[in-house]
Design a protein around this motif. Structure first.
Motif, PDB file in Angstrom:
ATOM      1  N   TYR A 159      29.991  41.955  62.056  1.00  0.00           N
ATOM      2  CA  TYR A 159      28.874  41.025  62.185  1.00  0.00           C
ATOM      3  C   TYR A 159      29.204  39.670  61.577  1.00  0.00           C
ATOM      4  CZ  TYR A 159      26.266  44.831  64.059  1.00  0.00           C
ATOM      5  OH  TYR A 159      25.862  45.848  64.867  1.00  0.00           O
ATOM      6  N   ILE A 160      30.155  39.672  60.639  1.00  0.00           N
ATOM      7  CA  ILE A 160      30.575  38.367  60.130  1.00  0.00           C
ATOM      8  C   ILE A 160      31.728  37.875  61.001  1.00  0.00           C
ATOM      9  CG2 ILE A 160      29.810  38.671  57.750  1.00  0.00           C
ATOM     10  CD1 ILE A 160      32.821  39.416  57.188  1.00  0.00           C
ATOM     11  N   LEU A 161      32.064  36.599  60.868  1.00  0.00           N
ATOM     12  CA  LEU A 161      33.116  36.033  61.716  1.00  0.00           C
ATOM     13  C   LEU A 161      34.460  36.680  61.415  1.00  0.00           C
ATOM     14  CD1 LEU A 161      32.462  32.197  61.848  1.00  0.00           C
ATOM     15  CD2 LEU A 161      31.792  33.969  63.438  1.00  0.00           C
ATOM     16  N   ILE A 162      35.205  37.001  62.484  1.00  0.00           N
ATOM     17  CA  ILE A 162      36.574  37.427  62.272  1.00  0.00           C
ATOM     18  C   ILE A 162      37.461  36.182  62.313  1.00  0.00           C
ATOM     19  CG2 ILE A 162      36.185  39.735  63.197  1.00  0.00           C
ATOM     20  CD1 ILE A 162      37.529  38.857  65.764  1.00  0.00           C
ATOM     21  N   THR A 163      38.668  36.307  61.784  1.00  0.00           N
ATOM     22  CA  THR A 163      39.534  35.127  61.594  1.00  0.00           C
ATOM     23  C   THR A 163      39.700  34.309  62.870  1.00  0.00           C
ATOM     24  OG1 THR A 163      40.751  36.688  60.258  1.00  0.00           O
ATOM     25  CG2 THR A 163      41.624  34.452  60.380  1.00  0.00           C
ATOM     26  N   ASP A 164      39.933  35.020  63.990  1.00  0.00           N
ATOM     27  CA  ASP A 164      40.156  34.302  65.244  1.00  0.00           C
ATOM     28  C   ASP A 164      38.933  33.495  65.644  1.00  0.00           C
ATOM     29  OD1 ASP A 164      42.700  35.157  65.549  1.00  0.00           O
ATOM     30  OD2 ASP A 164      42.156  36.947  66.683  1.00  0.00           O
ATOM     31  N   LEU A 166      37.965  29.676  66.877  1.00  0.00           N
ATOM     32  CA  LEU A 166      37.085  29.396  68.011  1.00  0.00           C
ATOM     33  C   LEU A 166      36.023  28.382  67.610  1.00  0.00           C
ATOM     34  CD1 LEU A 166      36.218  30.159  70.871  1.00  0.00           C
ATOM     35  CD2 LEU A 166      34.915  32.034  69.915  1.00  0.00           C
ATOM     36  N   PHE A 167      35.454  28.603  66.423  1.00  0.00           N
ATOM     37  CA  PHE A 167      34.422  27.705  65.910  1.00  0.00           C
ATOM     38  C   PHE A 167      34.982  26.288  65.768  1.00  0.00           C
ATOM     39  CE2 PHE A 167      31.025  26.112  63.359  1.00  0.00           C
ATOM     40  CZ  PHE A 167      29.959  26.967  63.581  1.00  0.00           C
ATOM     41  N   SER A 168      36.167  26.195  65.160  1.00  0.00           N
ATOM     42  CA  SER A 168      36.760  24.870  64.953  1.00  0.00           C
ATOM     43  C   SER A 168      37.043  24.197  66.288  1.00  0.00           C
ATOM     44  CB  SER A 168      38.056  24.955  64.155  1.00  0.00           C
ATOM     45  OG  SER A 168      38.029  26.032  63.284  1.00  0.00           O
ATOM     46  N   ILE A 169      37.558  24.992  67.245  1.00  0.00           N
ATOM     47  CA  ILE A 169      37.898  24.404  68.548  1.00  0.00           C
ATOM     48  C   ILE A 169      36.647  23.856  69.230  1.00  0.00           C
ATOM     49  CG2 ILE A 169      38.689  24.961  70.890  1.00  0.00           C
ATOM     50  CD1 ILE A 169      40.723  26.869  69.564  1.00  0.00           C
ATOM     51  N   SER A 170      35.555  24.625  69.198  1.00  0.00           N
ATOM     52  CA  SER A 170      34.332  24.169  69.864  1.00  0.00           C
ATOM     53  C   SER A 170      33.780  22.917  69.191  1.00  0.00           C
ATOM     54  CB  SER A 170      33.254  25.241  69.845  1.00  0.00           C
ATOM     55  OG  SER A 170      33.819  26.488  69.838  1.00  0.00           O
ATOM     56  N   SER A 205      34.520  35.032  72.272  1.00  0.00           N
ATOM     57  CA  SER A 205      34.183  35.796  71.079  1.00  0.00           C
ATOM     58  C   SER A 205      34.115  37.296  71.386  1.00  0.00           C
ATOM     59  CB  SER A 205      32.860  35.286  70.519  1.00  0.00           C
ATOM     60  OG  SER A 205      32.246  36.246  69.723  1.00  0.00           O
ATOM     61  N   LEU A 206      33.532  37.624  72.543  1.00  0.00           N
ATOM     62  CA  LEU A 206      33.431  39.039  72.925  1.00  0.00           C
ATOM     63  C   LEU A 206      34.820  39.654  73.059  1.00  0.00           C
ATOM     64  CD1 LEU A 206      31.321  41.175  73.726  1.00  0.00           C
ATOM     65  CD2 LEU A 206      31.640  40.503  76.082  1.00  0.00           C
ATOM     66  N   LEU A 207      35.712  38.904  73.715  1.00  0.00           N
ATOM     67  CA  LEU A 207      37.076  39.403  73.880  1.00  0.00           C
ATOM     68  C   LEU A 207      37.776  39.548  72.537  1.00  0.00           C
ATOM     69  CD1 LEU A 207      38.259  37.477  77.027  1.00  0.00           C
ATOM     70  CD2 LEU A 207      37.930  39.921  76.780  1.00  0.00           C
ATOM     71  N   LEU A 226      36.381  42.612  70.809  1.00  0.00           N
ATOM     72  CA  LEU A 226      36.857  43.846  71.416  1.00  0.00           C
ATOM     73  C   LEU A 226      38.322  44.079  71.072  1.00  0.00           C
ATOM     74  CD1 LEU A 226      35.233  43.848  74.954  1.00  0.00           C
ATOM     75  CD2 LEU A 226      34.918  45.522  73.140  1.00  0.00           C
ATOM     76  N   ASN A 227      39.080  42.991  71.197  1.00  0.00           N
ATOM     77  CA  ASN A 227      40.495  43.061  70.880  1.00  0.00           C
ATOM     78  C   ASN A 227      40.710  43.509  69.443  1.00  0.00           C
ATOM     79  OD1 ASN A 227      42.890  42.799  72.064  1.00  0.00           O
ATOM     80  ND2 ASN A 227      43.069  40.577  71.844  1.00  0.00           N
ATOM     81  N   ASN A 228      39.919  42.898  68.579  1.00  0.00           N
ATOM     82  CA  ASN A 228      39.979  43.202  67.162  1.00  0.00           C
ATOM     83  C   ASN A 228      39.661  44.672  66.918  1.00  0.00           C
ATOM     84  OD1 ASN A 228      40.021  42.333  64.337  1.00  0.00           O
ATOM     85  ND2 ASN A 228      37.835  42.838  64.384  1.00  0.00           N
ATOM     86  N   GLN A 229      38.648  45.145  67.662  1.00  0.00           N
ATOM     87  CA  GLN A 229      38.221  46.517  67.469  1.00  0.00           C
ATOM     88  C   GLN A 229      39.277  47.497  67.990  1.00  0.00           C
ATOM     89  OE1 GLN A 229      34.455  47.573  69.315  1.00  0.00           O
ATOM     90  NE2 GLN A 229      33.644  47.550  67.251  1.00  0.00           N
ATOM     91  N   ILE A 230      39.818  47.176  69.167  1.00  0.00           N
ATOM     92  CA  ILE A 230      40.851  48.043  69.726  1.00  0.00           C
ATOM     93  C   ILE A 230      42.065  48.070  68.796  1.00  0.00           C
ATOM     94  CG2 ILE A 230      42.497  48.288  71.629  1.00  0.00           C
ATOM     95  CD1 ILE A 230      40.283  47.106  73.450  1.00  0.00           C
ATOM     96  N   ASP A 231      42.467  46.886  68.359  1.00  0.00           N
ATOM     97  CA  ASP A 231      43.605  46.784  67.441  1.00  0.00           C
ATOM     98  C   ASP A 231      43.375  47.620  66.196  1.00  0.00           C
ATOM     99  OD1 ASP A 231      45.382  45.275  68.721  1.00  0.00           O
ATOM    100  OD2 ASP A 231      45.265  43.526  67.375  1.00  0.00           O
TER     101      ASP A 231
END
Lengths: 208, 415
Positions: B375-380, B384-388, B33-35, B38-43
């Motif tokens: 703060y809310i879930l991003i699409t990716d 992640l949620f579904s996979i877990s 999630s952190l990655l 961060l990725n989302n933010q950089i993008d």
């Protein structure tokens, strides 16, 4: 009324058990005696509908076991039959009070907390409501397991060697309580045992 | 009392197993999630700052460096180019808009960029105070610059040559702050923006006022006659030119024309950014893979702890059946235990990543980063949620099957 007719059973066709016919009215009790290996536990499991006999009929009040599907038998047993085992077992992560509530929930009875407390008081467990099963003494555990099976006011109580691991004092106490509870609920009571200490306390008995 | 409550009791009465499973899940989900965040933010930062710039023309060098320095202002310029020469190239029907950039100086680490007012429009930046410049040596500062340097309208300062603190101070030239921009969460927040002429003046004229001479208000900014026509001067140099195309054909023709027929370099921001993110992506993917393995291990841990506890609870489960529980209720019990643990782990993981991001951006005082935390879930993360949850489901599957197939008479007679 409980009535059985010419039940016989076999494990893989090797040893064959023929069980005597029995007939029991409400609030009647019956002692089933016999040495190890004669099929006492098999008999009780057939009466509980856990094992299906090879042939023969069992009627509990108006219900014929042969006419019930597996699922219906499960539900019927849950509601109408209380079982007590040689080594009492509980849901380990629930206290005694919650174990009884769970028994009521699973047998689709109302979870009447007052009645649970009252029953535990009657069985001398009034101060053990919040105790975890593992923290009880053996005598207390056996009393709690009586509570577990009679809380749903079953038509038939089946007890498999309920006293064999108890000392004399607790043995007498358990039998007394079992008889009291069966009479109170108008339940038919069948006790399977090879415990000579209790033979004299029942006027009806059969030997396998 | 019901099945859900029983499941919950089983979970909390087995704290060591539960904590291990939850921790593993939290860790795995947290790292991914952190990655992702961060990725989302950089993008987002990369994309936000592109602003439809199709091409950047600058001195020869690394195209990525040119893009990083001209658009994101995070690298050194590649060199200077002649304005005249660029203008010749960009006076073309395929070109929609050009914005010249001249930079190389800084103040307190913030870059001073000489450009036109179109640059401010490019970022849709609004003034929060003051006005835009109308003559040389007047500057408009970004919101972060204003926050950190405490510069306000009317303040004067001198630029430093280069981007470090140890450069030569142009102490003959004062800039005057005339406007402060509202926060835009783009790169412009960290810039000091002025007219192209200012940068030209600082580097090409000499006047006699010193920076320490703060009382001196009547200084003339520069010799206006001298600079009137800088855009036509052969000597006028800029650092780079941002170009927007009118027609898609330009994407193919313009860069080739620049790169092959001149000494200049044309770089396409979209291409360079894709190249950069694919480089970053490789590292991100590796870490993601490791984190995914952690999640799977957590699934295994859930599986083992369920499996073990079921083995110990065989008699208990048979007992529950005798009391009237259906097979379905037992299956429900097992699934509830497994899914609760994996759900808790996932939620804790998603919370942890946000907490880490929040506290780090808070500690390094990155207002811009702080404001853009999702703060809310991003699409990716939905994935992640579904996979877990799926892994929790799989981990519970075998124990559930075993439970449903429990042979009650056999278990009871072996007790």
């Amino acid at each position: 009324m409980l009535k059985t007719e010419s039940i016989n059973f076999t494990y893989d066709g090797l040893s064959k058990f023929n069980f005597p016919d029995i007939q029991l009215n409400n609030a009647d009790s019956l002692l089933v005696l016999g040495d190890s290996g004669v099929g006492k536990t098999t008999f009780i499991q057939i009466l509980a509908g856990l094992l299906k006999p090879k042939s023969g009929q069992i009627h509990l009040d108006s219900v014929n076991y042969n006419e019930l599907s597996l699922k219906e038998m499960d539900q019927f047993r849950g509601r109408r039959i209380g079982m007590i085992f040689q080594n009492p077992h509980f849901v380990r992560n629930l206290n005694i009070f919650d174990n009884l509530l769970l028994s009521l929930y699973l047998s689709k009875n109302i979870q009447d907390e007052k009645r649970v407390t009252q029953l535990l008081n009657e069985l001398g467990l009034g101060n053990k409501l919040d105790s975890m099963p593992d923290d009880l003494s053996q005598g207390e555990q056996q009393r709690a397991s009586i509570a577990l099976s009679v809380i749903k006011q079953p038509d038939l109580i089946l007890a498999d060697e309920p006293t064999s691991s108890l000392d004399d004092v607790n043995c007498q106490r358990i039998i007394k309580l079992l008889k009291e509870q069966a009479e109170k609920n108008k339940s038919k009571l069948i006790i399977i045992t090879h415990d000579n200490r209790i033979k004299t306390q029942f006027n009806k008995s059969i030997t396998l | 009392m019901n099945i859900s409550r029983l499941a919950w009791r089983n979970i909390i009465y087995n704290p060591l197993n539960t904590i291990l499973s939850i921790l593993l899940m939290t860790f795995g989900v947290g790292v991914i999630s952190l990655l992702l965040l961060l990725n989302n933010q950089i993008d987002k930062q990369l994309q936000d700052n592109l602003r439809g710039i199709d091409m950047v023309i600058g001195a020869k060098g690394s195209p990525l460096q040119l893009i990083l320095s001209s658009i994101y202002h995070i690298d050194n310029p590649t060199g200077n180019i002649s304005y005249k020469e660029v203008e010749k190239l960009t006076k073309n029907t395929m070109v929609d808009q050009t914005i010249p950039l001249s930079y190389g100086d800084s103040y307190n680490g913030f870059r001073i960029v000489g450009t036109t007012q179109e640059y401010i429009d490019l970022y849709d930046a609004d003034l929060s105070k003051g006005v835009l410049w109308d003559k040389s040596m007047q500057v408009v500062i970004g919101s972060t610059v204003a926050d950190i340097t405490n510069l306000s309208i009317g303040d004067m300062f001198c630029g430093t040559h280069g981007f470090g603190d140890d450069g030569h101070v142009h102490d003959h030239h004062h800039y005057e702050v005339v406007g402060i921009l509202k926060q835009s969460n783009t790169t412009i927040d960290k810039l000091i923006i002025t007219d192209t002429k200012s940068v030209w003046d600082v580097h090409n004229t000499h006047d006699h006022h010193t920076c320490e001479d703060h009382d001196h208000h009547d200084h003339h900014h520069a010799d206006e006659n001298h600079n009137e026509d800088i855009y036509n001067s052969e000597k006028f140099m800029i650092t780079s030119m941002l170009v927007r195309f009118k027609s898609p054909v330009a994407f193919i023709q313009m860069p080739r024309k620049v790169n092959e027929t001149t000494n200049l370099q044309a770089a396409m921001p979209v291409l360079e950014i894709n190249r950069l993110t694919s480089l970053l992506g490789f590292g991100v993917q590796t870490v993601n893979l490791i984190a995914l393995i952690i999640i799977i291990v957590s699934g295994l841990s859930i599986f083992f702890s369920l499996y073990n506890s079921l083995k110990n609870r065989r008699y208990e489960l048979a007992l529950i059946r005798v009391h009237g529980a259906t097979k379905l209720q037992l299956i429900k019990l097992v699934f509830l235990e497994g899914l609760t643990i994996s759900t808790l782990g996932t939620i804790f993981g998603l919370m942890t990543s946000r907490l880490i991001l929040f506290s780090t951006s808070f500690m390094v005082n990155q207002q811009q980063m702080l404001n853009s935390i999702e703060y809310i879930l991003i699409t990716d993360e939905l994935w992640l949620f579904s996979i877990s949850l799926f892994i929790g489901l799989i981990a519970s599957l075998i124990p559930a099957i075993i439970t449903s197939k429990i042979n009650i008479p056999k278990v009871l007679s072996n007790a």
